[in-house]
Design an enzyme around this catalytic site. Sequence first.
Site, PDB file in Angstrom:
ATOM      1  N   HIS A  59      12.279 -37.403 -28.857  1.00 49.53           N
ATOM      2  CA  HIS A  59      11.019 -37.400 -28.130  1.00 49.53           C
ATOM      3  C   HIS A  59      10.363 -38.780 -28.232  1.00 49.53           C
ATOM      4  O   HIS A  59      10.711 -39.584 -29.099  1.00 49.53           O
ATOM      5  CB  HIS A  59      10.089 -36.350 -28.738  1.00 49.53           C
ATOM      6  CG  HIS A  59      10.428 -34.947 -28.321  1.00 49.53           C
ATOM      7  ND1 HIS A  59       9.713 -33.861 -28.732  1.00 49.53           N
ATOM      8  CD2 HIS A  59      11.406 -34.466 -27.515  1.00 49.53           C
ATOM      9  CE1 HIS A  59      10.225 -32.755 -28.201  1.00 49.53           C
ATOM     10  NE2 HIS A  59      11.259 -33.094 -27.461  1.00 49.53           N
ATOM     11  N   GLU A  61       7.405 -39.723 -29.224  1.00 50.50           N
ATOM     12  CA  GLU A  61       6.684 -40.024 -30.473  1.00 50.50           C
ATOM     13  C   GLU A  61       7.662 -40.412 -31.575  1.00 50.50           C
ATOM     14  O   GLU A  61       7.412 -41.348 -32.352  1.00 50.50           O
ATOM     15  CB  GLU A  61       5.869 -38.814 -30.950  1.00 50.50           C
ATOM     16  CG  GLU A  61       4.842 -38.305 -29.969  1.00 50.50           C
ATOM     17  CD  GLU A  61       5.392 -37.198 -29.070  1.00 50.50           C
ATOM     18  OE1 GLU A  61       6.543 -37.331 -28.596  1.00 50.50           O
ATOM     19  OE2 GLU A  61       4.676 -36.213 -28.845  1.00 50.50           O
ATOM     20  N   ALA A 171      15.291 -37.784  15.164  1.00 57.02           N
ATOM     21  CA  ALA A 171      16.621 -37.963  15.763  1.00 57.02           C
ATOM     22  C   ALA A 171      16.431 -38.087  17.269  1.00 57.02           C
ATOM     23  O   ALA A 171      15.369 -37.733  17.811  1.00 57.02           O
ATOM     24  CB  ALA A 171      17.522 -36.770  15.436  1.00 57.02           C
ATOM     25  N   TRP A 179      20.927 -45.147  12.349  1.00 52.14           N
ATOM     26  CA  TRP A 179      19.830 -45.078  11.405  1.00 52.14           C
ATOM     27  C   TRP A 179      18.533 -45.332  12.127  1.00 52.14           C
ATOM     28  O   TRP A 179      18.488 -46.195  12.995  1.00 52.14           O
ATOM     29  CB  TRP A 179      19.995 -46.113  10.282  1.00 52.14           C
ATOM     30  CG  TRP A 179      21.224 -45.866   9.465  1.00 52.14           C
ATOM     31  CD1 TRP A 179      22.367 -46.599   9.464  1.00 52.14           C
ATOM     32  CD2 TRP A 179      21.444 -44.810   8.503  1.00 52.14           C
ATOM     33  NE1 TRP A 179      23.282 -46.088   8.580  1.00 52.14           N
ATOM     34  CE2 TRP A 179      22.737 -44.987   7.974  1.00 52.14           C
ATOM     35  CE3 TRP A 179      20.688 -43.749   8.047  1.00 52.14           C
ATOM     36  CZ2 TRP A 179      23.273 -44.134   7.011  1.00 52.14           C
ATOM     37  CZ3 TRP A 179      21.232 -42.911   7.099  1.00 52.14           C
ATOM     38  CH2 TRP A 179      22.502 -43.116   6.591  1.00 52.14           C
ATOM     39  N   LEU A 213      24.227 -37.443   0.095  1.00 52.87           N
ATOM     40  CA  LEU A 213      23.145 -37.047  -0.814  1.00 52.87           C
ATOM     41  C   LEU A 213      23.344 -37.632  -2.214  1.00 52.87           C
ATOM     42  O   LEU A 213      23.065 -36.983  -3.212  1.00 52.87           O
ATOM     43  CB  LEU A 213      23.025 -35.519  -0.902  1.00 52.87           C
ATOM     44  CG  LEU A 213      22.756 -34.790   0.412  1.00 52.87           C
ATOM     45  CD1 LEU A 213      22.660 -33.286   0.178  1.00 52.87           C
ATOM     46  CD2 LEU A 213      21.471 -35.292   1.067  1.00 52.87           C
ATOM     47  N   GLU A 260      15.049 -33.514   2.019  1.00 51.32           N
ATOM     48  CA  GLU A 260      15.295 -34.562   3.019  1.00 51.32           C
ATOM     49  C   GLU A 260      15.387 -34.044   4.454  1.00 51.32           C
ATOM     50  O   GLU A 260      15.979 -34.692   5.301  1.00 51.32           O
ATOM     51  CB  GLU A 260      16.575 -35.320   2.651  1.00 51.32           C
ATOM     52  CG  GLU A 260      16.451 -36.102   1.357  1.00 51.32           C
ATOM     53  CD  GLU A 260      17.312 -37.342   1.335  1.00 51.32           C
ATOM     54  OE1 GLU A 260      17.490 -37.987   2.384  1.00 51.32           O
ATOM     55  OE2 GLU A 260      17.820 -37.664   0.255  1.00 51.32           O
TER      56      GLU A 260
END
Length: 337
Positions: A59, A61, A171, A179, A213, A260
């Site tokens: 962790h 800390e 699109a 793109w 992806l 997405e």
Amino acid sequence: MHGAGGNTGADDARWLAAAARLAARGRPLSRPNPAVGCLIVRDGIVVGRGWTQPGGRPHAEAAALAQAGDAARGATVYVTLEPCAHRAGRGPACSDLLAEAQPARVVIGQRDPDERTRGRGMERLSAAGIAVATLGCPASRASLAGYLTRAERGRPHVTLKLATSLDGAIATAGGESRWITGAAARAHVHSRRAMADAILVGGGTWRADAPGLDVRLPGLEARSPRRLILSRSIEAPGIEVLPAPQAIAGLDAVNYLYVEGGAQTAAAFLAADLVDRIELYRAPIVIGGGAGAIGDIGLASLAAAHGRWHLAERRQLGSDTFEAYRRQGQDQPQDGN
Ligand SMILES: NC(=O)c1ccc[n+]([C@@H]2O[C@H](COP(=O)([O-])OP(=O)(O)OC[C@H]3O[C@@H](n4cnc5c(N)ncnc54)[C@H](OP(=O)(O)O)[C@@H]3O)[C@@H](O)[C@H]2O)c1
């Protein structure tokens, strides 16, 4: 107070904000644990810093205390989330470690909603003679948005990403979308993927684009998150299929979900009120008669659309504009990273 870090509210807020920035380094690899940041400050000098390590341990800390050593005694510890009180097999409770290290003060950015700690971490510190302050710290809350959304809403924090033309198309009418935006915007998308625990697209996008992806940024390829499809019909080996947006509540170890699109999927998440943040990339092109970014969300009137989204960030990425909008809501934890 001798030996302590800042003693004013402004100092405390500043150090906590710095701890929240450190916490971002733990995201998302700390999963399923929250990414926490910790700074130990003595006479205005940082003597220890830590953030949650991959897999959730050590962790923050524990890492900061290991760095500070004896210098932690009498210092001020800034930590974005209440130190844990539960003694797990994987390591001691941070509140016990802090009690032993004996800083003068611990300043906490956010109470832990986890039942195993809730308030107990602070009690243990107080019982050890340490002054404890809890600050309502927006930067801490922002850095814990995924964890807090899960605790408070029972589901991951959801970001909806859209890449549109000036006229709001994702699109062409024929379905061509590669793109719309330029290289800088696309690289930014990949950096956002790397910050998520899972990415989701709709069945239509899966069929149309067969998207990878993954994260294709040099050095960050290993940060590609889990891949999910929203579909009532697809069976794809090696990929998880969710039958409805609400199924995200059952996703294990997912604090941050990055959706997405496409248009129907965006609409399904919005209609179910499951979107916390919209990230919009807008390219300086006009498509005309293209595919709209978001399908029907069942809006009753224009008035019902207003006041729901607030601009959180805006910047230029090459010739494209990036805008992030956060959902308006009471004390909604914001993804600030
Ligand atoms: N520019 C961008 O940012 C961007 C991003 C993504 C996609 N796109 C483009 O968007 C187009 C695809 O968009 P789209 O609207 O046709 O498809 P989509 O939203 O990707 O997928 C629609 C499909 O998602 C599933 N689905 C939707 N709502 C559902 C619900 N409530 N419960 C369960 N499943 C649900 C159904 O899958 P099944 O039919 O499999 O059951 C549905 O047919 C493509 O042209 C793609 O290139 C653009």
